[in-house]
Scaffold this motif. Structure first.
Motif, PDB file in Angstrom:
ATOM      1  N   ARG A 216       0.653  -1.224   0.125  1.00 31.89           N
ATOM      2  CA  ARG A 216       0.232   0.254  -0.011  1.00 31.89           C
ATOM      3  C   ARG A 216       0.799   1.137  -0.039  1.00 31.89           C
ATOM      4  NH1 ARG A 216      -4.394   0.348  -2.009  1.00 31.89           N
ATOM      5  NH2 ARG A 216      -5.185  -1.405  -0.787  1.00 31.89           N
ATOM      6  N   ALA A 217       1.705   1.278   0.881  1.00 32.44           N
ATOM      7  CA  ALA A 217       2.644   2.409   0.757  1.00 32.44           C
ATOM      8  C   ALA A 217       3.479   2.761  -0.421  1.00 32.44           C
ATOM      9  CB  ALA A 217       3.972   2.604   1.904  1.00 32.44           C
ATOM     10  N   THR A 218       3.947   1.858  -1.182  1.00 34.95           N
ATOM     11  CA  THR A 218       4.495   2.198  -2.277  1.00 34.95           C
ATOM     12  C   THR A 218       3.617   2.226  -3.242  1.00 34.95           C
ATOM     13  OG1 THR A 218       6.356   0.370  -1.839  1.00 34.95           O
ATOM     14  CG2 THR A 218       5.907   0.969  -4.222  1.00 34.95           C
ATOM     15  N   LEU A 219       2.482   1.796  -3.510  1.00 34.14           N
ATOM     16  CA  LEU A 219       1.551   2.172  -4.497  1.00 34.14           C
ATOM     17  C   LEU A 219       0.920   3.550  -4.232  1.00 34.14           C
ATOM     18  CD1 LEU A 219      -0.138  -1.467  -4.888  1.00 34.14           C
ATOM     19  CD2 LEU A 219       1.465  -0.368  -6.558  1.00 34.14           C
ATOM     20  N   SER A 220       0.485   3.947  -2.840  1.00 32.84           N
ATOM     21  CA  SER A 220       0.171   5.061  -2.743  1.00 32.84           C
ATOM     22  C   SER A 220       1.140   6.108  -3.215  1.00 32.84           C
ATOM     23  CB  SER A 220      -0.033   5.371  -1.275  1.00 32.84           C
ATOM     24  OG  SER A 220      -1.245   4.471  -0.908  1.00 32.84           O
ATOM     25  N   THR A 221       2.385   6.045  -2.815  1.00 38.51           N
ATOM     26  CA  THR A 221       3.304   7.039  -3.162  1.00 38.51           C
ATOM     27  C   THR A 221       3.588   6.889  -4.745  1.00 38.51           C
ATOM     28  OG1 THR A 221       4.650   6.418  -1.238  1.00 38.51           O
ATOM     29  CG2 THR A 221       5.763   7.512  -2.898  1.00 38.51           C
ATOM     30  N   LEU A 222       3.433   6.068  -5.423  1.00 37.51           N
ATOM     31  CA  LEU A 222       3.356   5.896  -7.009  1.00 37.51           C
ATOM     32  C   LEU A 222       2.280   6.675  -7.335  1.00 37.51           C
ATOM     33  CD1 LEU A 222       4.527   5.076  -9.673  1.00 37.51           C
ATOM     34  CD2 LEU A 222       3.432   2.986  -9.311  1.00 37.51           C
ATOM     35  N   GLN A 223       1.017   6.765  -6.996  1.00 34.84           N
ATOM     36  CA  GLN A 223       0.036   7.144  -7.178  1.00 34.84           C
ATOM     37  C   GLN A 223       0.106   8.650  -6.940  1.00 34.84           C
ATOM     38  OE1 GLN A 223      -2.919   5.924  -8.789  1.00 34.84           O
ATOM     39  NE2 GLN A 223      -3.100   8.199  -9.361  1.00 34.84           N
ATOM     40  N   ARG A 224       0.871   9.369  -5.853  1.00 33.08           N
ATOM     41  CA  ARG A 224       1.249  10.774  -5.790  1.00 33.08           C
ATOM     42  C   ARG A 224       2.094  11.023  -7.087  1.00 33.08           C
ATOM     43  NH1 ARG A 224      -0.483  13.630  -2.285  1.00 33.08           N
ATOM     44  NH2 ARG A 224       1.408  14.812  -1.902  1.00 33.08           N
ATOM     45  N   ARG A 225       2.928  10.295  -7.267  1.00 35.96           N
ATOM     46  CA  ARG A 225       3.843  10.565  -8.483  1.00 35.96           C
ATOM     47  C   ARG A 225       3.220  10.989  -9.587  1.00 35.96           C
ATOM     48  NH1 ARG A 225       9.575  10.204  -8.455  1.00 35.96           N
ATOM     49  NH2 ARG A 225       9.262  11.487 -10.357  1.00 35.96           N
ATOM     50  N   ILE A 226       2.062   9.907  -9.952  1.00 39.04           N
ATOM     51  CA  ILE A 226       1.270  10.068 -11.145  1.00 39.04           C
ATOM     52  C   ILE A 226       0.491  11.436 -11.025  1.00 39.04           C
ATOM     53  CG2 ILE A 226      -0.498   9.052 -12.397  1.00 39.04           C
ATOM     54  CD1 ILE A 226       0.554   6.264 -11.487  1.00 39.04           C
ATOM     55  N   ASP A 227      -0.305  11.703  -9.993  1.00 37.69           N
ATOM     56  CA  ASP A 227      -1.227  12.583  -9.667  1.00 37.69           C
ATOM     57  C   ASP A 227      -0.315  14.160  -9.801  1.00 37.69           C
ATOM     58  OD1 ASP A 227      -3.182  10.921  -9.434  1.00 37.69           O
ATOM     59  OD2 ASP A 227      -3.279  11.092  -7.298  1.00 37.69           O
ATOM     60  N   ALA A 228       0.858  14.153  -9.273  1.00 40.13           N
ATOM     61  CA  ALA A 228       1.596  15.508  -9.168  1.00 40.13           C
ATOM     62  C   ALA A 228       1.835  15.612 -10.901  1.00 40.13           C
ATOM     63  CB  ALA A 228       2.769  15.315  -8.448  1.00 40.13           C
ATOM     64  N   ALA A 229       2.455  14.627 -11.647  1.00 41.21           N
ATOM     65  CA  ALA A 229       2.736  14.914 -12.849  1.00 41.21           C
ATOM     66  C   ALA A 229       1.547  15.492 -13.835  1.00 41.21           C
ATOM     67  CB  ALA A 229       3.396  13.615 -13.603  1.00 41.21           C
TER      68      ALA A 229
END
Length: 309
Positions: A216-229
């Motif tokens: 969950r932590a890795t995927l949530s952090t990845l989602q934040r990278r996607i959202d930020a972009a």
């Protein structure tokens, strides 16, 4: 009633059990099985680490405080597996009190009728999400058949291969792998052969526990990278468009109408630049953890500071 041990383990498979605080996709500090300050049982903060036993204790407290009373009220007389299914559903949706499948269950309407209404809870942001479709099916199996999910172990566990620790379908795994590759983490597209070193590199860059597990932590952090972009791209286009209006430069497709209007209204040029600047600063603050990840190698102290605030 109380949630059974099997019910809590099923919940852990759905939510993940993260022992180091991380930001959820919305930016809220989270720990354990998705516990935020709103849970009323803990206030996660940067750098917080808990034990596996503490996570289970906090989950029990959250269930007792927020979920078990509500599920008991709306599912009176439930068998243990039915209660556990209701808990998983309510933990995810917070809507056991208004779900249309619950009255059908209470009237013993039959598995087919209950399932139709249960499966309707598969949307996020107005869109059907494959992950929720799959979760509802797993919860239905608990509710109707008393069958609890078990995470399949890799046939040949290897320290060199990353491990998925959540219940994800192929489409979700493919989306995660594609996003990681796009960010420069060379994980490939074989979900069973992802180099653990690349996942640990991503985790180190983002201040996560570097265990090579995709949870969950890795995927949530990845989602934040996607959202930020996704959210910073319009800022870049707006900045280029504002500059183009004053200089006559070529601007990206889709911005010509805006820039033509700005060019005809001199007073608007400064205002537009100000709005773009404020918007950019707000996004930088909102996604300061993403900025920290990009600075992790070149400026580790600054990255650590950004993660701490």
């Amino acid at each position: 009633m109380q949630t059974s041990d099997k019910g809590i383990e099923a919940l852990a498979l759905e939510e993940g059990d993260v022992l180091r605080a991380y930001r959820c996709p919305a930016g809220r500090w989270t720990i354990g099985m998705g516990l935020t300050a709103a849970s009323g049982v803990i206030k996660p903060r940067p750098g917080m680490v808990i034990t596996a036993q503490k996570s289970r204790d906090l989950t029990r407290k959250a269930l007792t405080r927020n979920y078990e009373p509500r599920v008991t009220t709306f599912m009176p007389g439930a068998k243990q597996h039915e209660f556990d299914a209701g808990i998983s559903f309510d933990w995810n949706t917070g809507a056991i009190h208004k779900a249309t499948w619950v009255p059908l269950w209470a009237r013993k309407a039959g598995a087919a009728a209950i399932s139709v209404k249960f499966r309707l809870w598969n949307k996020g942001g107005g869109k059907v999400l494959p992950g929720l479709v799959a979760r509802r099916e797993r919860e239905l199996r608990i509710l109707i058949e008393g069958m609890y999910p078990v995470l399949a172990e890799p046939s040949r566990p290897s320290v060199s291969t990353a491990r998925w620790v959540l219940q994800l379908d192929f489409a979700e795994k493919l989306a995660a792998m594609t996003a990681l590759n796009d960010l420069g983490y060379l994980v490939g597209l074989d979900s069973a052969a992802i180099p653990a070193a690349e996942i640990r590199r991503f985790q180190n860059d983002h201040g996560l526990t570097a265990d090579g597990k995709i949870g969950r932590a890795t995927l949530s952090t990845l989602q934040r990278r996607i959202d930020a972009a996704a959210k910073t791209k319009p800022v870049a286009l707006a900045a280029v468009g504002t500059a183009g209006a004053s200089s006559g430069a070529t601007v990206p497709p889709g911005t010509s109408e805006v820039t033509d209007w700005i060019a005809a209204q001199p007073w608007a040029m400064g205002a537009a630049a100000g709005v773009v600047g404020i918007w950019g600063l707000w996004l930088a603050w909102r996604y300061r953890d993403v900025i920290a990840a990009k600075l992790a190698t070149r400026a580790p102290r600054l990255a650590a500071f950004l993660r701490s605030i």
